[in-house]
Scaffold this active site. Structure first.
Site, PDB file in Angstrom:
ATOM      1  N   LEU A 276      29.420  21.095  57.656  1.00  0.00           N
ATOM      2  CA  LEU A 276      29.086  21.335  56.249  1.00  0.00           C
ATOM      3  C   LEU A 276      29.564  20.107  55.485  1.00  0.00           C
ATOM      4  CD1 LEU A 276      28.334  23.126  53.811  1.00  0.00           C
ATOM      5  CD2 LEU A 276      30.594  24.162  53.988  1.00  0.00           C
ATOM      6  N   SER A 277      28.640  19.378  54.875  1.00  0.00           N
ATOM      7  CA  SER A 277      28.986  18.123  54.207  1.00  0.00           C
ATOM      8  C   SER A 277      30.015  18.344  53.108  1.00  0.00           C
ATOM      9  CB  SER A 277      27.743  17.482  53.600  1.00  0.00           C
ATOM     10  OG  SER A 277      26.842  17.078  54.605  1.00  0.00           O
TER      11      SER A 277
END
Length: 218
Positions: A68-69
């Site tokens: 998840l950035s």
């Protein structure tokens, strides 16, 4: 752009606002993007064991070698797209669905491609929980884009190709913008604008993403 988000009461508004303030201090200037980041509940896009870290400005694992950035890069890429005011946006790499949820609040239609089926299934359920209805998902090789739905005024790539695939450039509308991390060891965030048959490329800042891989995973 979309119906009000649902299911965001699980964490305090104060926690989300602290993240927004950190992003503002880090250089995110768009009030609209910061407002969206403050509204989208990042914790629901993580497994419960990691949800307590949801509002840290860091990337977090989501399984299958994917992440998840970090909120800064999600906000930065969204801000770059928003400056060009696209209506139809193609996202390559649905992942957890968090970036998709953010995009859904900024643009009219989102078309998101994911190569790993279990990740796509989870993302679809999370978007449904939030009552997000303007995002269409497809299980496919992201490097090929979604040609039958093109052209797109905006394209965002959430994994790093060595070079941007020609198939994606062909799906970019005239005047449209593509935002992507590019490279192997030394990655850089690039902005590519289509001008007829030519493409203007601008390198923005160093980044670190998982590589863009081919082939679907069921």
């Amino acid at each position: 752009m979309n119906a009000p988000l649902e299911g965001i009461g699980m964490t305090s508004r104060r926690t989300r606002l602290r993240l927004v303030q950190r992003l503002r201090e880090a250089g995110i200037e768009s009030d609209r993007v910061l407002e969206i980041i403050g509204q989208v509940p990042r914790h629901i896009f993580l497994d419960e064991a990691l949800s307590h870290r949801a509002y840290e400005d860091t990337s977090l694992p989501i399984g299958y070698g994917q992440t998840l950035s970090q909120p800064y890069i999600v906000a930065r890429m969204t801000e770059l797209l928003l400056a060009h005011e696209p209506e139809r946006v193609l996202e390559l790499g649905t992942g957890s669905g968090y970036q998709t949820a953010v995009l859904s609040q900024a643009f009219r239609e989102i078309f998101s491609v994911e190569r790993i089926k279990p990740l796509q299934d989870r993302a679809r359920e999370r978007l449904r929980q939030l009552n997000i209805r303007n995002a269409m998902l497809k299980h496919a090789d992201g490097g090929m884009g979604w040609p039958e739905k093109g052209p797109f005024e905006g394209i965002i790539v959430t994994a790093a190709p060595v070079e941007v695939p020609r198939e994606l450039l062909d799906q970019l509308a005239d005047g449209g913008v593509l935002i992507a991390p590019v490279g192997e060891e030394n990655q850089v965030l690039v902005e590519i604008i289509r001008r007829g048959d030519s493409f203007e490329r601008r390198e923005l800042e160093p980044v670190r993403f998982v590589p863009l891989l081919g082939g679907v995973v069921r």
